[in-house]
Scaffold this motif. Structure first.
Motif, short mmCIF file in Angstrom:
data_model
loop_
_atom_site.label_atom_id
_atom_site.label_comp_id
_atom_site.label_asym_id
_atom_site.label_seq_id
_atom_site.Cartn_x
_atom_site.Cartn_y
_atom_site.Cartn_z
N THR A 89 15.49 -4.17 4.99
CA THR A 89 16.45 -3.28 4.33
C THR A 89 16.86 -4.19 2.71
N ASP A 90 16.19 -5.31 2.84
CA ASP A 90 16.49 -6.18 1.51
C ASP A 90 15.55 -5.46 0.28
N LEU A 91 15.79 -4.73 -0.55
CA LEU A 91 14.96 -4.45 -1.48
C LEU A 91 15.38 -4.73 -2.93
N HIS A 92 16.18 -5.77 -3.09
CA HIS A 92 16.60 -6.24 -4.17
C HIS A 92 15.42 -6.73 -5.20
N GLY A 93 15.50 -5.92 -6.40
CA GLY A 93 14.84 -6.31 -7.65
C GLY A 93 13.62 -5.73 -7.24
N ARG A 94 13.31 -4.55 -6.38
CA ARG A 94 12.33 -3.99 -6.14
C ARG A 94 12.41 -2.32 -6.36
N THR A 95 11.35 -1.76 -6.60
CA THR A 95 11.29 -0.29 -6.87
C THR A 95 11.12 0.43 -5.59
N ASP A 96 11.82 1.29 -5.32
CA ASP A 96 11.95 1.78 -3.81
C ASP A 96 11.01 3.15 -3.77
N PHE A 97 9.88 2.93 -3.16
CA PHE A 97 8.99 4.07 -2.91
C PHE A 97 8.98 4.56 -1.61
N THR A 98 9.80 4.09 -0.78
CA THR A 98 9.52 4.18 0.91
C THR A 98 9.73 6.02 1.08
N ASP A 99 10.33 6.64 0.14
CA ASP A 99 10.36 8.12 0.47
C ASP A 99 9.22 8.91 -0.09
N GLU A 100 8.07 8.02 -0.64
CA GLU A 100 7.01 8.75 -1.01
C GLU A 100 5.84 8.86 -0.06
N LEU A 101 4.89 9.93 -0.12
CA LEU A 101 3.92 9.93 0.72
C LEU A 101 3.03 9.01 0.44
N VAL A 102 2.81 7.92 1.46
CA VAL A 102 1.78 6.95 1.04
C VAL A 102 0.90 6.88 2.50
N VAL A 103 -0.26 6.48 2.31
CA VAL A 103 -1.24 6.32 3.51
C VAL A 103 -2.14 5.27 3.29
N THR A 104 -2.69 4.77 4.22
CA THR A 104 -3.72 3.56 4.43
C THR A 104 -4.73 4.05 4.99
N ILE A 105 -6.10 3.64 4.72
CA ILE A 105 -7.40 4.17 5.32
C ILE A 105 -8.19 2.72 5.48
N ASP A 106 -8.55 2.57 6.46
CA ASP A 106 -9.21 1.28 7.06
C ASP A 106 -10.10 1.67 8.33
N PRO A 107 -10.82 0.47 8.65
CA PRO A 107 -11.78 0.60 9.68
C PRO A 107 -10.79 0.72 11.06
N PRO A 108 -11.55 1.22 11.90
CA PRO A 108 -10.80 1.26 13.28
C PRO A 108 -10.39 -0.11 13.70
N ASP A 109 -11.11 -1.29 13.60
CA ASP A 109 -10.62 -2.51 14.21
C ASP A 109 -10.12 -3.50 13.05
N PHE A 114 -4.71 5.74 8.67
CA PHE A 114 -5.80 6.71 8.87
C PHE A 114 -6.93 5.80 9.07
N THR A 115 -7.94 5.93 10.05
CA THR A 115 -9.37 5.13 10.03
C THR A 115 -10.23 5.94 9.09
N TYR A 116 -11.37 5.28 8.85
CA TYR A 116 -12.39 5.96 7.97
C TYR A 116 -12.94 7.50 8.52
N ASP A 117 -12.97 7.36 9.80
CA ASP A 117 -13.70 8.34 10.39
C ASP A 117 -12.73 9.33 10.61
N GLU A 118 -11.34 9.34 10.83
CA GLU A 118 -10.30 10.34 10.84
C GLU A 118 -10.41 10.97 9.46
N VAL A 119 -10.49 10.27 8.37
CA VAL A 119 -10.52 10.75 7.04
C VAL A 119 -11.56 11.87 6.88
N GLN A 120 -12.83 11.21 7.36
CA GLN A 120 -13.97 11.76 7.07
C GLN A 120 -14.08 13.33 7.82
N ALA A 121 -13.57 13.26 8.97
CA ALA A 121 -13.23 14.38 9.84
C ALA A 121 -12.59 15.58 9.09
N LEU A 122 -11.40 15.23 8.64
CA LEU A 122 -10.71 15.86 7.64
C LEU A 122 -11.49 16.44 6.49
#
Length: 770
Positions: free
Chosen positions: A244-264, A371-379
């Motif tokens: 909850t401490d976001l002092h001095g930071r721009t709040d992007f928590t309501d934006e649509l953000v994703v990660t894509i990485d290997p499954p492991d 997301f994993t790479y395989d999941e994104v590739q399927a999409l």
């Protein structure tokens, strides 16, 4: 001491250096006062070993008497070696070729002083001889213990030494034949003398579970446990962190953000978002990178240990992280649903892909979906198979295997397309995720096309992926796939790295760049000759578009691997340096590493500069300190990569040792007078087909044609040819795989009166006269 030594050498070899006495030099290096005793000790050692010269007025200067240079020695498998001189003003210097009998007792990684006997020219490399070993890279080595004629010996792994090392009384450590052991070298082997050592640790029986990993860790001196001070600091910052401490930071928590990485993946250090500005119709790419700097203060225990490690090491089934898991897998990792601190780069691109406004933030995000790479590739595959409105030409090529995936990147006016209804599966991703995946695909393909248009090169070096059974034993291996899902992340990270580098360059801020100098002209000429022999002439080898044309032309052909390896060998190594230079392969004039601070220390250094800029509007760094840090990080990076390759190769060879006689389709990747090397097409293994196994004829080496040709049959084995081979022998200690042709045919009585070659390495064949 190593870091201080690097800083001193960089300072005194700089072109702008004016000889200084020890105390003024110490002040110029901006070292803490507590380091002065170590600095004095380092200077005395450098003077003693001849790397620094002390003038009459006690000023210090670099010693370069009689054409000598200091550098790092490495020995090749063939016995000869090379010395890589230290960079001058951050610029790499030509390597020096060292004959086997001119290397004294230098071992790979040693700091040596070499005398240059032949300067580098456009056609020839520099040559020289080692006159003194200044500092040993290590005195500990890993090998297999055995006994011969009642003498205790250790065969050191790999090709570091030509002969086994004699060890003293191994009974003190309880070593048994075929045990993997660590030895401490007492006397290094020389061309005319066997080395001597002592067994320091017994790792376990050769082939026992985990011994191979432990052997690589010991052989490369990889760190394992973190010091208690670093763990205590990690626990302290963890206890103070609040989502909850976001002092001095721009709040992007309501934006649509994703990660894509290997499954492991164990840590997630980059997240992305792509939108379209409804007013300007500009693409808006936002890249969020884990803000490790928020938890790791300069000079603290965590920072000192991370700086020493410089990189995480990714071994098969084991990660040696740069930071403790509380940081790498916890506080800094951009986990799904968690609020995390980030450094953010927001970039606008016009419909024509001109870069517009760029902003930097200290921010906070909540990762919507991991997301994993395989999941994104399927999409992506689902998007490609669905109905699409008519649009512009596809972006076929440059790694895009399915042209339909690139359709509808822009409309007739060049603007990004509006989001259209897409099919959804029950239990699939949220409705707003698929449209963003589509936008990510479209923008990435445009960025990729633009990058290749400016001259970037795409070398596809296949990465080996090991397969394991339920008991953790290697059950197979394959080449890693590099599909569109990987390319999306790659393009966005490249864009963020460039944006940061361009920003600092524009404001004249020194930073640690990722540089990849252009190759030497003679290396490119040699590659052009090689390509012409295989039917792909290159008129202008200095023209990167010509090089990419050949890479594209061979992308789907058996000789692809040979071409990519050959071009890679003509390149210089990429390094970290504050000196402005291009990244040749990326065709980027300003580039840095910014997107992986959890696992790379140079990225953390760039983050700290960016943090100063965001908070104060200015930033600065000491160029000499950056140069020393760059050398250290480059060295640690090479160590990590080599260790990973070594363990992967060891496990692949162990797997093949139980599959002798198996046949593989392969491509010839190298030809020499003693045989040819072949890379399996569908299995990540390369081996040697020795000339002594080619028993159907006598073969002559044609160096100019990169081929072996039979004297009687005129049968040829040429670089890029496809062959079918058999796994014949595995030499695990030497890390060597011997193959033979599947259709090898012995000579008949009519083939001639000469006797067949005897088993083993034959005399060196003569080269064909031209």
């Amino acid at each position: 001491m190593a870091e201080i030594l690097a800083k001193v050498l960089h300072a005194v070899t700089a072109k702008s250096y004016v000889p200084l006495k020890a105390k003024p030099l110490f002040k110029r290096l901006n070292l803490p006062e507590s380091d002065y005793p170590e600095f004095r000790k380092t200077v005395r050692e450098l003077v003693r070993t001849g790397r620094l010269a002390l003038a009459k007025n006690n000023t210090l200067r670099a010693a370069d008497a009689h054409g000598t240079v200091a550098g790092v020695y490495r020995r090749s498998a063939a016995g000869h070696g090379f010395v890589r001189p230290h960079a001058v003003d951050g610029a790499p210097q030509p390597e020096i070729y060292i004959r086997e009998d001119k290397a004294l007792d230098a071992a790979t990684g040693d700091e040596v002083m070499a005398r240059v006997t032949r300067a580098a020219t456009r056609l020839k490399d520099a040559a020289g001889e080692v006159v003194r070993v200044l500092e040993r890279a290590t005195r500990t080595f890993v090998g297999t213990y055995f006994e011969r004629d009642r003498v205790a010996l250790v065969r050191v792994d790999g090709n570091l030494f030509a002969h086994s090392i004699a060890v003293g009384d191994p009974g003190a450590k309880g070593a048994k034949p075929q045990d993997k052991v660590v030895i401490e070298m007492l006397r290094f082997p020389a061309p005319d003398a066997r080395g001597e050592g002592v067994v320091a640790e017994v790792l376990g029986p050769n082939g026992a579970p985990g011994v191979d990993t432990l052997s690589v860790i010991r052989a490369f001196g990889l760190p394992e446990a973190f010091p208690e001070s670093a763990l205590a600091e990690a626990r302290q910052v963890a206890s103070q962190f609040s989502e909850t401490d976001l002092h001095g930071r721009t709040d992007f928590t309501d934006e649509l953000v994703v990660t894509i990485d290997p499954p492991d993946a164990k840590d997630y250090d980059d997240a992305v978002s792509v939108t379209i500005d409804p007013k300007t119709k500009h693409w808006v790419l936002t890249v969020h990178i884990a803000d490790v700097a928020a938890f790791v203060k300069p000079g603290g225990a965590l920072d000192v240990e991370a700086r020493k490690r410089a990189t995480s090491v990714y071994l098969p089934q084991k990660v040696i992280p740069m930071f403790p898991e509380l940081i790498s897998n916890g506080l800094a990792s951009l986990q799904e649903g968690k609020v995390r601190y980030v450094k953010t780069v927001r970039m606008e691109f016009t419909p024509g892909l001109q870069k517009g406004h760029v902003e930097f933030f200290n921010g906070a995000i909540r990762n919507r979906k991991r997301f994993t790479y395989d999941e994104v590739q399927a999409l992506l595959d689902e998007l490609a198979s669905g109905p699409t409105p008519p649009g512009p030409p596809s972006l076929k090529g440059r790694g895009e295997t399915d042209p339909s995936r690139a359709a509808n990147v822009t409309d007739a006016q060049g603007a990004p397309p509006a989001d259209s209804p897409l099919p959804f599966r029950e239990g699939g991703p949220a409705p707003d995720l698929l449209p963003m995946i589509r936008r990510m695909r479209d923008l990435a393909l445009l960025l990729r096309k633009k990058r290749f248009k400016r001259g970037a090169l795409e070398l596809t070096m296949p990465e080996a992926v090991l397969e394991y059974d339920a008991d953790g034993r290697v059950s197979g291996a394959h080449f890693a796939e590099h599909n569109l899902s990987h390319q999306i992340v790659e393009e966005f990270m490249l864009a963020a790295n460039e944006a940061v580098a361009e920003h600092f360059t524009a404001h004249e801020v020194s930073f640690l760049r990722r540089v990849h100098p252009a190759p030497n002209e003679n290396k490119l000429e040699a590659f052009a000759q090689f390509a012409a022999i295989l039917g792909h002439p290159i008129k202008r080898p200095q023209d990167r578009y010509e090089l990419q044309r050949v890479l594209d032309a061979t992308a789907d052909k058996p000789e692809r691997a040979a071409f990519h390896f050959a071009l890679l060998r003509s390149f210089k190594q990429a390094t970290y340096s504050p000196v402005p230079d291009e990244h040749y392969a990326l065709a980027s004039h300003h580039y840095c590493h910014f997107t992986s601070p959890i696992r790379r220390y140079p990225d953390l250094q760039v983050h700290r500069l960016l943090d100063k800029w965001v908070r104060t509007g200015s930033a600065s760094a000491n160029t000499e300190e950056l140069a020393a840090l760059g050398e250290h990080c480059s060295k640690m990076e090479r160590r990590a990569e080599t260790a990973e390759r070594e363990l992967v190769k060891t496990r692949i060879l162990s797997y093949l040792s139980g599959r002798l006689g198996e046949q593989l389709d392969a491509v010839i990747t190298g030809v020499a007078d003693y045989g040819f090397f072949a890379q399996a097409e569908r299995f990540p293994a390369e081996g040697l087909v020795h000339i002594s196994s080619l028993v159907d004829d006598y073969y002559w080496f044609d160096e100019s044609a990169h081929s072996l040709e039979g004297r009687r049959t005129h049968r040829r084995f040429r670089l890029g040819d496809r062959v079918r081979v058999v796994v014949a022998r595995v030499d695990l200690p030497r890390r060597m795989l011997d193959l033979r042709l599947a259709d090898a045919r012995p000579k008949t009585e009519d083939d001639g009166g000469d006797a067949l070659p005897t088993p083993g390495r034959p005399p060196r064949p003569r080269k064909r006269r031209k």
